[in-house]
Design a protein around this motif. Structure first.
Motif, PDB file in Angstrom:
ATOM      1  N   PRO A 209      42.542 -45.195  31.943  1.00  0.00           N
ATOM      2  CA  PRO A 209      41.988 -44.380  31.133  1.00  0.00           C
ATOM      3  C   PRO A 209      42.807 -43.081  30.486  1.00  0.00           C
ATOM      4  O   PRO A 209      43.435 -42.302  31.112  1.00  0.00           O
ATOM      5  CB  PRO A 209      40.910 -43.791  31.748  1.00  0.00           C
ATOM      6  CG  PRO A 209      40.496 -44.520  32.908  1.00  0.00           C
ATOM      7  CD  PRO A 209      41.988 -44.999  33.228  1.00  0.00           C
ATOM      8  N   GLU A 213      41.683 -36.535  23.726  1.00  0.00           N
ATOM      9  CA  GLU A 213      42.060 -35.362  23.570  1.00  0.00           C
ATOM     10  C   GLU A 213      43.530 -35.453  23.859  1.00  0.00           C
ATOM     11  O   GLU A 213      44.460 -34.599  23.013  1.00  0.00           O
ATOM     12  CB  GLU A 213      41.797 -34.435  24.434  1.00  0.00           C
ATOM     13  CG  GLU A 213      41.149 -33.184  24.140  1.00  0.00           C
ATOM     14  CD  GLU A 213      40.532 -32.389  25.236  1.00  0.00           C
ATOM     15  OE1 GLU A 213      40.935 -31.908  26.098  1.00  0.00           O
ATOM     16  OE2 GLU A 213      39.084 -32.240  25.201  1.00  0.00           O
ATOM     17  N   GLN A 214      44.124 -36.082  24.727  1.00  0.00           N
ATOM     18  CA  GLN A 214      45.717 -36.315  25.112  1.00  0.00           C
ATOM     19  C   GLN A 214      46.196 -36.909  23.987  1.00  0.00           C
ATOM     20  O   GLN A 214      47.297 -36.529  23.386  1.00  0.00           O
ATOM     21  CB  GLN A 214      45.837 -37.072  26.211  1.00  0.00           C
ATOM     22  CG  GLN A 214      45.588 -36.381  27.580  1.00  0.00           C
ATOM     23  CD  GLN A 214      46.653 -35.424  27.850  1.00  0.00           C
ATOM     24  OE1 GLN A 214      47.365 -34.681  27.190  1.00  0.00           O
ATOM     25  NE2 GLN A 214      46.595 -35.213  29.206  1.00  0.00           N
ATOM     26  N   VAL A 216      45.239 -36.924  20.593  1.00  0.00           N
ATOM     27  CA  VAL A 216      45.492 -35.890  19.767  1.00  0.00           C
ATOM     28  C   VAL A 216      46.434 -34.649  19.827  1.00  0.00           C
ATOM     29  O   VAL A 216      47.318 -34.293  19.182  1.00  0.00           O
ATOM     30  CB  VAL A 216      44.025 -35.035  19.368  1.00  0.00           C
ATOM     31  CG1 VAL A 216      43.988 -34.027  18.201  1.00  0.00           C
ATOM     32  CG2 VAL A 216      43.191 -36.424  19.029  1.00  0.00           C
ATOM     33  N   ALA A 217      46.380 -34.134  21.136  1.00  0.00           N
ATOM     34  CA  ALA A 217      47.348 -33.262  21.302  1.00  0.00           C
ATOM     35  C   ALA A 217      48.848 -33.513  21.328  1.00  0.00           C
ATOM     36  O   ALA A 217      49.659 -32.951  20.864  1.00  0.00           O
ATOM     37  CB  ALA A 217      47.222 -32.705  22.941  1.00  0.00           C
ATOM     38  N   HIS A 241      37.887 -43.010  17.220  1.00  0.00           N
ATOM     39  CA  HIS A 241      37.169 -41.887  17.055  1.00  0.00           C
ATOM     40  C   HIS A 241      37.726 -40.793  16.019  1.00  0.00           C
ATOM     41  O   HIS A 241      38.665 -40.986  15.616  1.00  0.00           O
ATOM     42  CB  HIS A 241      37.635 -41.010  18.441  1.00  0.00           C
ATOM     43  CG  HIS A 241      36.762 -39.809  18.817  1.00  0.00           C
ATOM     44  ND1 HIS A 241      36.999 -38.721  18.088  1.00  0.00           N
ATOM     45  CD2 HIS A 241      35.839 -39.526  19.704  1.00  0.00           C
ATOM     46  CE1 HIS A 241      36.234 -37.639  18.667  1.00  0.00           C
ATOM     47  NE2 HIS A 241      35.437 -38.376  19.713  1.00  0.00           N
TER      48      HIS A 241
ATOM     49  N   VAL C  24      37.336 -26.574  28.615  1.00  0.00           N
ATOM     50  CA  VAL C  24      37.848 -27.547  29.808  1.00  0.00           C
ATOM     51  C   VAL C  24      38.094 -29.047  28.911  1.00  0.00           C
ATOM     52  O   VAL C  24      37.311 -29.479  28.195  1.00  0.00           O
ATOM     53  CB  VAL C  24      36.591 -27.740  30.853  1.00  0.00           C
ATOM     54  CG1 VAL C  24      36.927 -29.077  31.709  1.00  0.00           C
ATOM     55  CG2 VAL C  24      36.322 -26.580  31.532  1.00  0.00           C
ATOM     56  N   GLY C  25      39.431 -29.410  29.325  1.00  0.00           N
ATOM     57  CA  GLY C  25      39.707 -30.733  28.591  1.00  0.00           C
ATOM     58  C   GLY C  25      41.426 -31.081  29.212  1.00  0.00           C
ATOM     59  O   GLY C  25      41.750 -30.284  29.649  1.00  0.00           O
ATOM     60  N   PRO C  26      41.444 -32.171  29.066  1.00  0.00           N
ATOM     61  CA  PRO C  26      43.016 -32.467  29.529  1.00  0.00           C
ATOM     62  C   PRO C  26      43.997 -32.041  28.687  1.00  0.00           C
ATOM     63  O   PRO C  26      45.229 -31.777  29.156  1.00  0.00           O
ATOM     64  CB  PRO C  26      42.813 -34.151  29.209  1.00  0.00           C
ATOM     65  CG  PRO C  26      41.563 -34.424  28.558  1.00  0.00           C
ATOM     66  CD  PRO C  26      40.826 -33.312  28.609  1.00  0.00           C
ATOM     67  N   ALA C  27      43.608 -31.783  27.713  1.00  0.00           N
ATOM     68  CA  ALA C  27      44.852 -30.888  26.405  1.00  0.00           C
ATOM     69  C   ALA C  27      44.995 -29.610  27.039  1.00  0.00           C
ATOM     70  O   ALA C  27      43.982 -28.880  27.080  1.00  0.00           O
ATOM     71  CB  ALA C  27      44.557 -31.261  25.144  1.00  0.00           C
ATOM     72  N   ILE C  49      41.136 -31.062  18.195  1.00  0.00           N
ATOM     73  CA  ILE C  49      40.540 -31.204  19.610  1.00  0.00           C
ATOM     74  C   ILE C  49      39.167 -30.588  19.724  1.00  0.00           C
ATOM     75  O   ILE C  49      38.189 -31.003  20.030  1.00  0.00           O
ATOM     76  CB  ILE C  49      41.707 -30.906  20.569  1.00  0.00           C
ATOM     77  CG1 ILE C  49      42.733 -31.979  20.718  1.00  0.00           C
ATOM     78  CG2 ILE C  49      41.025 -30.644  22.042  1.00  0.00           C
ATOM     79  CD1 ILE C  49      43.797 -31.651  21.525  1.00  0.00           C
ATOM     80  N   ILE C  53      36.380 -33.106  19.207  1.00  0.00           N
ATOM     81  CA  ILE C  53      36.158 -33.718  20.579  1.00  0.00           C
ATOM     82  C   ILE C  53      35.558 -32.936  21.562  1.00  0.00           C
ATOM     83  O   ILE C  53      34.353 -33.482  21.819  1.00  0.00           O
ATOM     84  CB  ILE C  53      37.622 -34.000  21.221  1.00  0.00           C
ATOM     85  CG1 ILE C  53      38.359 -35.156  20.300  1.00  0.00           C
ATOM     86  CG2 ILE C  53      37.367 -34.754  22.759  1.00  0.00           C
ATOM     87  CD1 ILE C  53      39.877 -35.333  20.734  1.00  0.00           C
ATOM     88  N   ARG C  54      35.732 -31.675  21.787  1.00  0.00           N
ATOM     89  CA  ARG C  54      35.092 -30.747  22.532  1.00  0.00           C
ATOM     90  C   ARG C  54      33.843 -30.363  21.878  1.00  0.00           C
ATOM     91  O   ARG C  54      33.032 -30.217  23.024  1.00  0.00           O
ATOM     92  CB  ARG C  54      35.946 -29.550  22.933  1.00  0.00           C
ATOM     93  CG  ARG C  54      37.369 -30.278  23.624  1.00  0.00           C
ATOM     94  CD  ARG C  54      37.882 -29.008  24.591  1.00  0.00           C
ATOM     95  NE  ARG C  54      39.080 -29.564  24.899  1.00  0.00           N
ATOM     96  CZ  ARG C  54      39.852 -28.660  25.714  1.00  0.00           C
ATOM     97  NH1 ARG C  54      39.627 -27.212  25.642  1.00  0.00           N
ATOM     98  NH2 ARG C  54      41.218 -29.185  25.907  1.00  0.00           N
ATOM     99  N   LYS C 183      32.014 -38.689  27.594  1.00  0.00           N
ATOM    100  CA  LYS C 183      33.344 -38.679  27.458  1.00  0.00           C
ATOM    101  C   LYS C 183      33.558 -38.956  25.953  1.00  0.00           C
ATOM    102  O   LYS C 183      32.924 -40.174  25.418  1.00  0.00           O
ATOM    103  CB  LYS C 183      33.882 -39.658  28.291  1.00  0.00           C
ATOM    104  CG  LYS C 183      35.490 -39.819  28.376  1.00  0.00           C
ATOM    105  CD  LYS C 183      36.061 -40.874  29.234  1.00  0.00           C
ATOM    106  CE  LYS C 183      37.482 -41.291  28.815  1.00  0.00           C
ATOM    107  NZ  LYS C 183      37.814 -42.667  29.153  1.00  0.00           N
ATOM    108  N   ASP C 184      34.485 -38.716  25.289  1.00  0.00           N
ATOM    109  CA  ASP C 184      35.060 -39.079  23.867  1.00  0.00           C
ATOM    110  C   ASP C 184      33.756 -39.111  23.079  1.00  0.00           C
ATOM    111  O   ASP C 184      34.059 -40.294  22.316  1.00  0.00           O
ATOM    112  CB  ASP C 184      35.797 -40.312  24.068  1.00  0.00           C
ATOM    113  CG  ASP C 184      37.253 -39.677  24.702  1.00  0.00           C
ATOM    114  OD1 ASP C 184      37.471 -38.614  24.860  1.00  0.00           O
ATOM    115  OD2 ASP C 184      38.059 -40.623  25.172  1.00  0.00           O
ATOM    116  N   ALA C 300      42.506 -36.625  34.565  1.00  0.00           N
ATOM    117  CA  ALA C 300      42.744 -38.071  33.675  1.00  0.00           C
ATOM    118  C   ALA C 300      41.655 -39.020  33.689  1.00  0.00           C
ATOM    119  O   ALA C 300      41.179 -39.447  32.725  1.00  0.00           O
ATOM    120  CB  ALA C 300      44.090 -38.576  34.158  1.00  0.00           C
ATOM    121  N   GLY C 301      41.320 -39.699  34.733  1.00  0.00           N
ATOM    122  CA  GLY C 301      40.566 -40.783  34.781  1.00  0.00           C
ATOM    123  C   GLY C 301      39.030 -40.285  34.245  1.00  0.00           C
ATOM    124  O   GLY C 301      38.212 -41.288  33.774  1.00  0.00           O
TER     125      GLY C 301
END
Lengths: 292, 261, 329
Positions: A209, A213-214, A216-217, A241, C24-27, C49, C53-54, C183-184, C300-301
């Motif tokens: 997965p 966000e990743q 886009v970043a 998305h 909070v987020g992966p980026a 983002i 997204i957020r 998510k997303d 990540a997951g």
């Protein structure tokens, strides 16, 4: 941590395969008359190589356009669901299947004294010529296999020679926001075509997965998605998305032909060619000899 | 306001439970609804409270009750059910305050008038001292009075109370009946069902006696609670006496035990 | 606690967790980047983002948590049953089944709009079935057992529909429908679900007087001017709209409607209507916290948020059941 574990897990079937090949290798002189393939990837190799009438059935997934490049050809064969009972009824001389999907079935078939040949689940461009030759040997089609394998290896070498330092980034973004990292067929295709695989660069191993966000970043130059197949799924929405559509300089689309890189078969070259064309369009390499 | 019940019938599950009951209750009167178990007392009261469909006519003053909506009826008739339900660990004061719901428009907090009505109702039912207690933690008798205070706080012209005195100790039975008496003295119309013949004889201005869903008799206690009728309706004999407060009636035995009628 | 103080405190808590969820987020965005990304337009990665997204994720966490807390509180008040909760009594699972049945069949096209339509239909059916059971047989146990049966059946049928889908990827989505996730999600999902949820909140708010009066039982409530038919409609429609719309975009997220009303009830005067707003705000806070935690535990997951709410809620439920004999309310 999980990546290491996964790698270890994968080497075992390889060892078993090797042992199997040594023990029950090409013992019989005459090629098998009736062959069944239970896995969509062995289907591709078997359909490419088998003599007319030699292949009695392929897996039902071979008819899925999204998974099988040879889905039209697959209609000429019977379809099986990979069940031991079907094998028992059709009584093939040889069963070819993948190491991963039908492990219990394989063990059961061996107990029932069927000849079963497993092909590894882990495939990259480099493994394809050997897999083609191996299938050719199993089916008694060595010459045809050698021609295909050599042609494949030569075209791949030509393409890799034409690469340069300009390597745009790409990511293969699948259903449900899953990215294809290193040790995948897609990664080898992306790399061979002259792209950097964003997912692999970020340490993704296998299918994993990958948050929107990743993506886009990191703003990859290309996002390779899959055209939604038939019935709707929610996962098909993730690569579409709005945040991804909002990236101004990123190309998003199903750039590889449908089903072309699901399996390590000669048809993968279609995917390589498609991505090479794309790369030459967005980041052409300078002519040989031209100043950098 | 005068409550007029005219030829009322209630059918439950295809069976007529109340039929042909006619009764007029004047303001300022406490009317006791008597009758053995299954006579139709609760059914008649629920019909009055608008909870059961009925045939016939009910009118409060000039108003036909059949045409009165649920919300409006709650400002005319307060009803105290026989089953005593308290769903949550509510404070006594908050529970009694529910009686003011029909008078409070949506979303408006209790007014000073509401609070005064709540205080009056709690005082009348002798539960002021319990105001801050948790209702579910009270004794059964206390709960009965708290629930009655909720109906009283509704301050309606008519109060219909189903067995409000059952399960109370003698002192609180008297508190309950005194409170109903005082409500009537304020000009309200009170209909109360009772099993206790002594309380009924002592505190009710009038008695309506139901038997098998029909009105057996109605009138002042003295004329209704005769030996013959008690034998007929309840199958009991009773001892009777009189004092300044009126009739004292005590059931004594089943009919036939000692050879009396 | 005074209602204003309680609601104020919960509001501040929910708002803080809303902000936390945005951060909070992966980026790896710095605080300044996040704020400017949220406020400024443009096509900078940080802006995309934050806004695409957020923000939708945090908005959905807020609204869905509010819906689940509110629905739990109103169901408990209406049924006079402290164990009633959309997840436990099977409303969420049936809503998920409705969404799955309509969307994956592809009969109504691939539009996302089919999701709430199906989920609402499923939620309506579930609430109606449960109210019918509750009105016949009022015991707590019957309702909970009926809910368990309905949940299992709906979960099984959801898996069946997904397995029968001609699309081989559909089966992977079972986990999303059974253990929901935020998510997303995107602004599309916000636009799809939030108006429906808001309508549900309104209907539930309108039933506030009725559930208070119902503390004294149906007969007393009716005598207090409560129209039972209208009340039933408000609650069925309100719960179906808010839980249905929530499930349509986030899958089944359990136990929020159980845990939150139960924790907050002692801080109110215990009238069911006094619990509605606190339960909504508390639900929003809990879901936002759980959703942020889901991203922090497995960056990540990413854990499904329904896993976390179940990890908190299921032991809580067990404790409530064991305690139920002594002190139910």
């Amino acid at each position: 941590m999980s990546g290491t574990g996964r790698r270890h897990g994968r080497s075992w079937p390889g060892l078993i395969l090797l042992a199997g090949a040594l023990l029950c290798g090409p013992a019989s002189a005459s090629p098998p008359a009736r062959v069944m393939s239970l896995n969509v990837c062995t289907d591709q190799l078997a359909m490419t190589l088998a003599a007319p009438g030699q292949l009695v059935s392929v897996s039902f997934l071979a008819r899925e356009p999204g998974l099988s490049m040879l889905h039209e050809e697959a209609k000429n064969y019977g379809a099986n669901r990979g069940l031991a009972e079907e094998v028992f009824l059709q009584k093939p001389d040889l069963v070819v299947t993948g190491t991963y999907s039908l492990h219990n079935t394989t063990a059961l078939l061996r107990r029932l004294s069927f000849a079963v040949e497993e092909f590894s689940f882990v495939q990259t461009l480099d493994t394809i010529p050997d897999e083609v030759r191996r299938m050719g040997a199993l089916l008694g089609q060595e010459d045809k296999a050698r021609a295909i394998a050599d042609g494949f290896a030569k075209e791949l070498a030509d393409i890799e020679r034409r690469q340069c330092d300009r390597r745009p980034t790409a990511v293969a973004y699948e259903q449900n926001g899953v990215a294809l990292g290193s040790e995948t067929l897609a990664d080898s295709v992306i790399t061979a075509a002259g792209f950097d695989n964003l997912a692999a660069d970020l340490g993704v191993v296998g299918m994993s997965p990958f948050p929107v966000e990743q993506i886009v970043a990191r703003r990859p130059d290309v996002i390779i998605t899959r055209d939604p197949a038939g019935a709707p799924t929610l996962g098909a929405e993730i690569p579409r998305h709005p945040a991804i559509s909002a990236l101004p300089d990123t190309r998003v689309g199903a750039f590889v032909p449908e089903g072309s890189w699901s399996c390590g078969a000669p048809a993968v070259m279609e995917a390589v060619r498609a991505l090479v064309r794309l790369r030459e369009e967005i980041a052409p390499c300078p002519e040989p000899g031209a100043p950098r | 306001m005068r409550l007029a019940i005219d030829d009322i019938g209630v059918v439950l599950g295809g069976r007529p439970v109340v039929s042909g009951v006619s009764l007029a209750i004047e303001p300022g009167r406490v009317v006791g609804l008597l009758g053995p178990n299954g006579a139709g007392k609760s059914t008649l009261m629920r019909a009055l409270a608008g909870q059961l469909p009925f045939i016939g006519r009910m009118a409060l003053g000039p108003q036909d009750l059949a045409t009165v909506g649920t919300a409006e009826r709650a400002r005319l008739i307060a009803y105290l059910p026989q089953t005593r339900t308290i769903g949550w660990r509510l404070k006594v004061r908050d529970l009694v305050a529910l009686g003011r719901l029909p008078w409070r428009p949506f979303g408006r907090p209790a007014s000073a008038g509401d609070r005064a009505a709540i205080d009056r109702a709690m005082a009348m039912m002798d539960v002021t001292a319990l105001a801050e207690r948790i209702a579910t933690e009270l004794s059964g008798g206390e709960q009965a009075r708290v629930l009655a205070a909720r109906a009283v706080a509704q301050e309606t012209p008519v109060l219909v109370a189903d067995e409000p005195a059952s399960g109370l100790d003698p002192a609180h039975q008297i508190t309950m009946m005194q409170a109903l008496r005082r409500l009537a003295d304020e000009g309200r119309t009170v209909l109360v069902s009772l099993h206790d013949l002594t309380l009924a004889a002592r505190w009710c201005d009038e008695i309506a006696m139901l038997m098998d869903g029909a009105l057996a008799a109605a009138g002042p206690p003295e004329t209704i609670l005769t030996d013959a009728r008690l034998a007929d309706v309840y199958g009991v004999t009773a001892h009777r006496a009189h004092d300044a407060g009126g009739l004292i009636l005590a059931p004594v035995d089943l009919v036939g035990r000692d050879g009396r009628p | 606690m005074r209602p204003l103080a309680l609601n104020g405190a919960l509001g501040v808590l929910a708002l803080s967790l809303f902000v936390l969820s945005l951060l909070v987020g992966p980026a790896d965005l710095r605080l300044g980047e996040s704020v400017s990304g949220l406020l400024a337009g443009g096509s900078e990665a940080a802006g995309i983002i934050m806004r695409e997204i957020r923000l939708p994720r945090a908005l959905l966490g807020l609204a869905i948590g509010f819906s689940l807390g509110l629905a739990g509180a109103v169901l408990q008040g209406f049924l006079r049953n402290p164990l009633a909760e959309p997840g436990i009594i099977g409303v969420s699972a049936t809503a998920a089944l409705g969404a799955v049945a309509i969307f994956y069949s592809g009969l109504a096209g691939t539009s996302l709009y089919t999701l709430p339509a199906g989920a609402l239909a499923g939620a309506f059916a579930a609430v109606l079935i449960l109210l019918a059971i509750a009105s016949r047989q009022g015991s707590t146990l019957t309702l909970i057992l009926a809910g368990v049966a309905l949940s299992s059946l709906s979960g099984a049928l959801t898996s069946l529909v997904l397995n029968l889908s001609p699309n081989p990827f559909a089966a992977y989505e079972i986990i999303f429908w059974l253990l929901g996730s935020l998510k997303d999600r995107s602004m599309e999902h916000v636009a799809l679900a939030v108006p429906l949820m808001a309508l549900g909140w309104l209907l539930i708010a309108l039933s506030g007087r009725a559930i208070d009066a119902l503390s004294l039982g149906e007969d007393a409530a009716q005598s207090l001017g409560i129209h039972m038919g209208r009340t039933r409609f408000l609650i069925v429609a309100g719960v179906a709209l808010s839980v249905g719309a929530a499930t349509a975009v986030a899958g089944t997220i359990g136990f929020i409607g159980l845990v939150v009303p139960h924790l907050l009830r002692p801080l109110t005067d215990r009238l069911p209507s006094s619990l509605l707003l606190p339960a909504g705000l508390g639900g929003a806070a809990l879901l936002l916290a759980a959703d942020s935690a889901a991203r922090l535990i497995l960056p990540a997951g990413e854990l499904n948020v329904g896993v976390l709410t179940a990890l908190i809620g299921a032991p809580f439920f067990l404790w409530l059941v064991m305690r139920a004999r002594r002190e139910m309310l």
